[in-house]
Enzyme design. Sequence first.
Site, PDB file in Angstrom:
ATOM      1  N   ASP A  13       0.831  -1.207   0.000  1.00  0.00           N
ATOM      2  CA  ASP A  13       0.000   0.000   0.000  1.00  0.00           C
ATOM      3  C   ASP A  13       0.869   1.261   0.000  1.00  0.00           C
ATOM      4  O   ASP A  13       2.015   1.227   0.441  1.00  0.00           O
ATOM      5  CB  ASP A  13      -0.892  -0.029   1.254  1.00  0.00           C
ATOM      6  CG  ASP A  13      -2.076   0.903   1.123  1.00  0.00           C
ATOM      7  OD1 ASP A  13      -2.300   1.450   0.023  1.00  0.00           O
ATOM      8  OD2 ASP A  13      -2.784   1.097   2.131  1.00  0.00           O
ATOM      9  N   ASN A  61     -10.444  -2.971  -6.547  1.00  0.00           N
ATOM     10  CA  ASN A  61      -9.623  -1.980  -7.273  1.00  0.00           C
ATOM     11  C   ASN A  61     -10.217  -1.577  -8.630  1.00  0.00           C
ATOM     12  O   ASN A  61      -9.833  -0.550  -9.197  1.00  0.00           O
ATOM     13  CB  ASN A  61      -8.181  -2.483  -7.480  1.00  0.00           C
ATOM     14  CG  ASN A  61      -7.337  -2.425  -6.218  1.00  0.00           C
ATOM     15  OD1 ASN A  61      -6.390  -3.186  -6.058  1.00  0.00           O
ATOM     16  ND2 ASN A  61      -7.667  -1.523  -5.303  1.00  0.00           N
TER      17      ASN A  61
HETATM   18  C1  FPP Z   1      -1.871   0.253  -3.470  1.00  0.00           C
HETATM   19  O1  FPP Z   1      -1.337   1.532  -3.451  1.00  0.00           O
HETATM   20  C2  FPP Z   1      -1.243  -0.532  -4.529  1.00  0.00           C
HETATM   21  C3  FPP Z   1      -1.882  -1.083  -5.583  1.00  0.00           C
HETATM   22  C4  FPP Z   1      -3.327  -1.029  -5.791  1.00  0.00           C
HETATM   23  C5  FPP Z   1      -1.123  -1.787  -6.640  1.00  0.00           C
HETATM   24  C6  FPP Z   1       0.032  -2.540  -6.154  1.00  0.00           C
HETATM   25  C7  FPP Z   1       0.740  -3.234  -7.241  1.00  0.00           C
HETATM   26  C8  FPP Z   1       2.061  -3.227  -7.390  1.00  0.00           C
HETATM   27  C9  FPP Z   1       2.953  -2.496  -6.487  1.00  0.00           C
HETATM   28  C10 FPP Z   1       2.750  -3.967  -8.475  1.00  0.00           C
HETATM   29  C11 FPP Z   1       2.091  -5.230  -8.912  1.00  0.00           C
HETATM   30  C12 FPP Z   1       2.991  -5.999  -9.761  1.00  0.00           C
HETATM   31  C13 FPP Z   1       2.602  -6.873 -10.723  1.00  0.00           C
HETATM   32  C14 FPP Z   1       3.624  -7.628 -11.429  1.00  0.00           C
HETATM   33  C15 FPP Z   1       1.189  -7.078 -11.089  1.00  0.00           C
HETATM   34  P1  FPP Z   1      -2.313   2.781  -3.572  1.00  0.00           P
HETATM   35  O2  FPP Z   1      -2.287   3.286  -4.946  1.00  0.00           O
HETATM   36  O3  FPP Z   1      -3.650   2.385  -3.048  1.00  0.00           O
HETATM   37  O4  FPP Z   1      -1.648   3.783  -2.626  1.00  0.00           O
HETATM   38  P2  FPP Z   1      -2.380   4.971  -1.871  1.00  0.00           P
HETATM   39  O5  FPP Z   1      -3.070   4.324  -0.703  1.00  0.00           O
HETATM   40  O6  FPP Z   1      -1.259   5.814  -1.496  1.00  0.00           O
HETATM   41  O7  FPP Z   1      -3.346   5.606  -2.829  1.00  0.00           O
END
Ligand code: FPP
Length: 233
Positions: A13, A61
């Site tokens: 996250d 998501n």
């Molecule tokens: C949450 O951060 C993260 C995600 C929804 C995506 C996570 C995925 C990856 C790091 C890479 C995945 C890799 C592959 C190969 C599929 P957020 O955007 O919710 O953070 P925030 O809470 O700061 O908004």
Amino acid sequence: MENSLAHVAIIMDGNGRWAKKQGKVRTFGHYEGVKNVRRIAIHANERGVRYLTLYAFSTENWKRPKEEVGYLMSLPKIFFESYLKELMEKNIRVTMIGSLKEIPAEARKYFQGAIERTKENTGMVLCFALNYGSRREIVEAAKAYAAEVAAGKENELSEEEFSSYLQTAGMPDVDLLIRTSGEERISNFLLYQLAYSELIFDEKAWPEFDEDEFDKCLQEYERRNRRFGGLNA
Ligand code: FPP
């Protein structure tokens, strides 16, 4: 450092907030997050972790803006084009839980290719939770079991047998769950498998959660006294 960890799961996250803080767009955070998947997977493998499950995309998501969902769906291509060779060299096996059905064809192709290419590897299992939701997984497992009973199977279900109907069948329960970026929620991740896990909510955002921070989590895990509901010896 030696440790007895069989299964570590991570809710990655904080990509978006981390990027914003530096005046960058949210997708930059996801891009850096992908690079960190490589860094932590290689490191966890070196630390002797047997299963590393990463929450890459939840069933919730899809509610994000279309452009961001589109970008997230381009990450498998970026990741596997850049790092599949290295995962092979490190003997890491790629698997996934969740559903590939709704995933765009290109992302699906990269995942299927990586799973196929690494299937004989005997090192750490790197399991991506993609289009994954734990309640959905549990409901599907219940339905599959019910169908077998309806078809004549004897109805005697143990907790252990129920696990074999989950998508994580064959994997050990989660020993340690880490969520980065200071949020303290489980967010529909591995609800059945987390029953006795140690939980660590780490302040670092995912892109800045490096090897040292991972090791600190392992040390914290070792300090904790897991009793599984019993008493100390
Ligand atoms: C949450 O951060 C993260 C995600 C929804 C995506 C996570 C995925 C990856 C790091 C890479 C995945 C890799 C592959 C190969 C599929 P957020 O955007 O919710 O953070 P925030 O809470 O700061 O908004």
